[in-house]
Design a protein around this motif. Structure first.
Motif, PDB file in Angstrom:
ATOM      1  N   LEU A 390      18.350 109.807 -62.924  1.00  0.00           N
ATOM      2  CA  LEU A 390      19.583 109.346 -62.299  1.00  0.00           C
ATOM      3  C   LEU A 390      19.343 108.026 -61.577  1.00  0.00           C
ATOM      4  N   ASP A 391      20.265 107.099 -61.763  1.00  0.00           N
ATOM      5  CA  ASP A 391      20.191 105.836 -61.038  1.00  0.00           C
ATOM      6  C   ASP A 391      20.735 106.067 -59.633  1.00  0.00           C
ATOM      7  N   PRO A 392      19.879 106.062 -58.600  1.00  0.00           N
ATOM      8  CA  PRO A 392      20.354 106.388 -57.241  1.00  0.00           C
ATOM      9  C   PRO A 392      21.372 105.380 -56.719  1.00  0.00           C
ATOM     10  N   GLU A 393      21.402 104.187 -57.310  1.00  0.00           N
ATOM     11  CA  GLU A 393      22.381 103.192 -56.868  1.00  0.00           C
ATOM     12  C   GLU A 393      23.805 103.632 -57.186  1.00  0.00           C
ATOM     13  N   LEU A 394      23.958 104.578 -58.110  1.00  0.00           N
ATOM     14  CA  LEU A 394      25.280 105.075 -58.461  1.00  0.00           C
ATOM     15  C   LEU A 394      25.803 106.087 -57.448  1.00  0.00           C
ATOM     16  N   LEU A 395      24.911 106.630 -56.633  1.00  0.00           N
ATOM     17  CA  LEU A 395      25.325 107.583 -55.607  1.00  0.00           C
ATOM     18  C   LEU A 395      26.002 106.811 -54.482  1.00  0.00           C
ATOM     19  N   GLN A 396      27.190 107.253 -54.118  1.00  0.00           N
ATOM     20  CA  GLN A 396      28.027 106.454 -53.239  1.00  0.00           C
ATOM     21  C   GLN A 396      27.859 106.769 -51.756  1.00  0.00           C
ATOM     22  N   SER A 397      27.004 107.714 -51.415  1.00  0.00           N
ATOM     23  CA  SER A 397      26.795 108.083 -50.024  1.00  0.00           C
ATOM     24  C   SER A 397      25.318 107.956 -49.671  1.00  0.00           C
ATOM     25  N   PRO A 398      24.983 107.372 -48.519  1.00  0.00           N
ATOM     26  CA  PRO A 398      23.572 107.264 -48.121  1.00  0.00           C
ATOM     27  C   PRO A 398      22.877 108.623 -48.022  1.00  0.00           C
ATOM     28  N   ILE A 399      23.604 109.657 -47.581  1.00  0.00           N
ATOM     29  CA  ILE A 399      22.956 110.965 -47.452  1.00  0.00           C
ATOM     30  C   ILE A 399      22.689 111.573 -48.824  1.00  0.00           C
ATOM     31  N   ASP A 400      23.543 111.258 -49.822  1.00  0.00           N
ATOM     32  CA  ASP A 400      23.276 111.699 -51.180  1.00  0.00           C
ATOM     33  C   ASP A 400      22.056 110.976 -51.747  1.00  0.00           C
ATOM     34  N   GLN A 401      21.932 109.687 -51.451  1.00  0.00           N
ATOM     35  CA  GLN A 401      20.764 108.939 -51.900  1.00  0.00           C
ATOM     36  C   GLN A 401      19.488 109.496 -51.277  1.00  0.00           C
ATOM     37  N   LEU A 402      19.546 109.827 -49.983  1.00  0.00           N
ATOM     38  CA  LEU A 402      18.392 110.435 -49.321  1.00  0.00           C
ATOM     39  C   LEU A 402      18.064 111.789 -49.943  1.00  0.00           C
ATOM     40  N   SER A 403      19.081 112.584 -50.219  1.00  0.00           N
ATOM     41  CA  SER A 403      18.873 113.895 -50.832  1.00  0.00           C
ATOM     42  C   SER A 403      18.193 113.768 -52.185  1.00  0.00           C
ATOM     43  N   PHE A 404      18.659 112.807 -52.982  1.00  0.00           N
ATOM     44  CA  PHE A 404      18.049 112.576 -54.295  1.00  0.00           C
ATOM     45  C   PHE A 404      16.584 112.197 -54.152  1.00  0.00           C
ATOM     46  N   ASP A 405      16.282 111.341 -53.191  1.00  0.00           N
ATOM     47  CA  ASP A 405      14.890 110.949 -52.972  1.00  0.00           C
ATOM     48  C   ASP A 405      14.018 112.164 -52.651  1.00  0.00           C
ATOM     49  N   LEU A 406      14.515 113.051 -51.813  1.00  0.00           N
ATOM     50  CA  LEU A 406      13.738 114.236 -51.449  1.00  0.00           C
ATOM     51  C   LEU A 406      13.565 115.172 -52.641  1.00  0.00           C
ATOM     52  N   LEU A 407      14.632 115.361 -53.413  1.00  0.00           N
ATOM     53  CA  LEU A 407      14.578 116.286 -54.551  1.00  0.00           C
ATOM     54  C   LEU A 407      13.610 115.823 -55.630  1.00  0.00           C
ATOM     55  N   THR A 408      13.450 114.531 -55.777  1.00  0.00           N
ATOM     56  CA  THR A 408      12.611 114.001 -56.853  1.00  0.00           C
ATOM     57  C   THR A 408      11.230 113.571 -56.365  1.00  0.00           C
ATOM     58  N   ASP A 409      10.932 113.822 -55.103  1.00  0.00           N
ATOM     59  CA  ASP A 409       9.633 113.482 -54.522  1.00  0.00           C
ATOM     60  C   ASP A 409       8.709 114.696 -54.653  1.00  0.00           C
ATOM     61  N   GLU A 410       7.660 114.546 -55.446  1.00  0.00           N
ATOM     62  CA  GLU A 410       6.753 115.667 -55.720  1.00  0.00           C
ATOM     63  C   GLU A 410       5.991 116.124 -54.489  1.00  0.00           C
ATOM     64  N   SER A 411       5.981 115.325 -53.409  1.00  0.00           N
ATOM     65  CA  SER A 411       5.253 115.739 -52.212  1.00  0.00           C
ATOM     66  C   SER A 411       6.019 116.809 -51.428  1.00  0.00           C
ATOM     67  N   TYR A 412       7.298 117.031 -51.761  1.00  0.00           N
ATOM     68  CA  TYR A 412       8.083 118.080 -51.122  1.00  0.00           C
ATOM     69  C   TYR A 412       8.025 119.348 -51.978  1.00  0.00           C
ATOM     70  N   THR A 413       7.911 120.484 -51.322  1.00  0.00           N
ATOM     71  CA  THR A 413       7.840 121.767 -52.017  1.00  0.00           C
ATOM     72  C   THR A 413       9.221 122.394 -52.018  1.00  0.00           C
ATOM     73  N   PHE A 414       9.889 122.337 -53.161  1.00  0.00           N
ATOM     74  CA  PHE A 414      11.271 122.805 -53.248  1.00  0.00           C
ATOM     75  C   PHE A 414      11.324 124.313 -53.469  1.00  0.00           C
ATOM     76  N   ARG A 415      12.280 124.946 -52.788  1.00  0.00           N
ATOM     77  CA  ARG A 415      12.599 126.345 -53.045  1.00  0.00           C
ATOM     78  C   ARG A 415      14.114 126.512 -53.067  1.00  0.00           C
ATOM     79  N   PHE A 416      14.568 127.326 -54.006  1.00  0.00           N
ATOM     80  CA  PHE A 416      15.994 127.579 -54.162  1.00  0.00           C
ATOM     81  C   PHE A 416      16.476 128.544 -53.086  1.00  0.00           C
ATOM     82  N   ASP A 417      17.715 128.348 -52.688  1.00  0.00           N
ATOM     83  CA  ASP A 417      18.356 129.214 -51.691  1.00  0.00           C
ATOM     84  C   ASP A 417      18.006 130.683 -51.945  1.00  0.00           C
TER      85      ASP A 417
END
Length: 459
Positions: A390-417
């Motif tokens: 996904l091109d993050p520049e297409l995301l229209q909200s700064p918090i959405d851009q931050l969220s995308f960065d966190l989701l695609t950063d392998e240094s974060y350990t993601f767990r589903f709700d």
């Protein structure tokens, strides 16, 4: 629980009003087209769609819990695929999706594609209807491998077979705050859990008439769910992701001592009269404060901190700017140390019930950066994908851009709700109810979790 989670998402309606989507495509003969609608239209080149083949006259049915107005954005995001392949997408959104999908499968009337809102629901469908749920074709597997983290792919995998790929996503590990209030008081964004607690105490010292935290868990029939997110986030931070997985999968009791300790840690904030409930009342007021209004004290100056997901942004009053230097913004809910980076989130998963070539082609499109970018172009704030293409520049909200960065950063350990993965009678039932009782009348942590444990289905 996604049907309920969708009801949370319905607050995004304010972000997409007036979308007025136009699904007709330009008919330029050179293959460069624009389609979709609303405030923005997806741009595409049909040369990029040759991989999906000529699907003229083919119809693919989609069944989902995503209803209008959000469904308008979904339909708009399919326009490039329809225009370039000749296929028609027959979209059906239903508030009764979770109840009706198994009925349709039992009757031998499945949709071609469904958007499954919980990994637990996917597992139950594979177990109950093994001949109906189709393994992902190679093109989808390739996209999942290239564009999604291993954790996201695993949530669409059952017994080693990939069935489903992520569609939309959200990040829940956020604390909302006022950048201006932080600057005025000289506060820094905390980078550890203890740092967050120290900041809370500092706010009390500096502002004796203000309660630092505001919270609310009232959400109609879904009252209590925000408190379950609190516990899930803190289990990840105090017990770790492995224990979290064991707890969610009921490999350890729901009231395991580590989970009791985590709920007590949550109580150190939510049941502390010195910490809550800024601008709203005492601890008991958390149970009755509407979730979608509970952070209003941040721009009003009656509280400083509110834990909520990226999609909370749709609940701010018109005129409130969401930005790092705006009226409100959010920071990552920190872990035990700066190197400890658990991340809680959720989303939907694309699942096929047919292996016809046109269905496989559409599933491949939905798992590709092409679709993620088309969806971002027709969506306002409050939508993200975990697709790294996904091109993050297409995301229209700064918090959405931050969220995308966190989701695609392998240094974060993601767990589903967690509640989304539990049996419905627990995740969207006893867990919610008991967390309300934990707040008001103030049931203790052990009793709360033991009551949920006793409700866990035995079969």
């Amino acid at each position: 629980m996604k049907r309920i989670q969708q009801s949370r998402g319905l607050t995004l309606a304010a972000a997409v009003t007036g979308l007025g989507l136009v699904l007709t495509a330009c008919s330029s003969g050179d293959g460069d087209n624009t389609s979709g609608g609303g405030d923005a239209e997806p741009t595409f080149d049909c040369a990029d769609f040759e991989q999906y083949g000529d699907l003229e006259g083919k119809t693919i049915s989609v069944y989902t819990s995503i209803v209008d107005p959000e469904a308008e954005e979904q339909r708009a995001s399919y326009a490039p695929f329809e225009e370039c392949t000749g296929a028609t997408i027959d979209y059906e959104g239903s508030r009764e999706f979770e109840a009706q999908l198994p009925v349709r499968l039992e009757a031998g009337n499945p949709p071609d594609i469904a958007y499954i809102p919980q990994p637990g629901f996917l597992r139950s469908l594979v177990a109950d209807f093994p001949d109906a749920v189709q393994p992902a074709p190679q093109a989808v597997i390739d996209n999942a491998t290239e564009y999604y983290t291993e954790a996201w792919a695993d949530y669409g995998t059952v017994d080693g077979t990939l069935y489903a790929t992520p569609l939309g996503a959200n990040v829940k590990s956020f604390v909302w705050y006022s950048p201006a209030a932080f600057e005025e008081n000289g506060y820094e964004i905390p980078t550890t859990w203890q740092g967050l607690l120290d900041l809370t105490d500092q706010i009390i010292e500096d502002n004796p008439d203000v309660k630092p935290w505001c919270a609310g868990i009232e959400s109609g029939d879904a009252t209590g769910w925000p408190a379950t997110d609190w516990l899930e986030d803190v289990v990840l931070r105090t017990a770790g992701p492995d224990v979290y997985d064991q707890w969610v999968n009921h490999e350890i009791p729901f009231d395991d001592p580590q989970i009791v300790a985590a709920l007590d840690e949550v109580g150190g904030i939510l049941k502390n009269e010195d910490y809550v409930n800024g601008g709203l009342g005492n601890v008991a007021s958390i149970a009755s404060a509407p979730w979608n209004e509970s952070a209003n004290g941040i721009p009003d100056g009656t509280c400083f901190l509110h834990r909520a997901a990226n999609f909370y942004q749709a609940n701010w009053d018109e005129g409130i700017e969401v930005a790092e230097d705006g009226d409100v913004y959010a920071f990552y809910l920190p872990g035990a140390s700066e190197d400890d980076k658990p991340l809680l989130g959720g989303g939907e998963f694309v699942t096929a019930f047919s292996d016809r070539p046109e269905v496989q082609a559409f599933h491949a499109y939905l798992s590709s950066p092409q679709w993620a970018n088309a969806k971002a172009e027709v969506t306002g704030q409050g939508w993200i994908s975990a697709n790294s293409g996904l091109d993050p520049e297409l995301l229209q909200s700064p918090i959405d851009q931050l969220s995308f960065d966190l989701l695609t950063d392998e240094s974060y350990t993601f767990r589903f709700d967690g509640s989304d993965q539990m049996p419905g009678s627990v995740g969207a039932g006893s867990f919610w109810r008991e967390m309300v009782s934990w707040i008001s009348p103030g049931q203790d942590s052990q009793t709360t979790l033991s009551n949920v444990e006793s409700s866990w289905p035995t079969s």
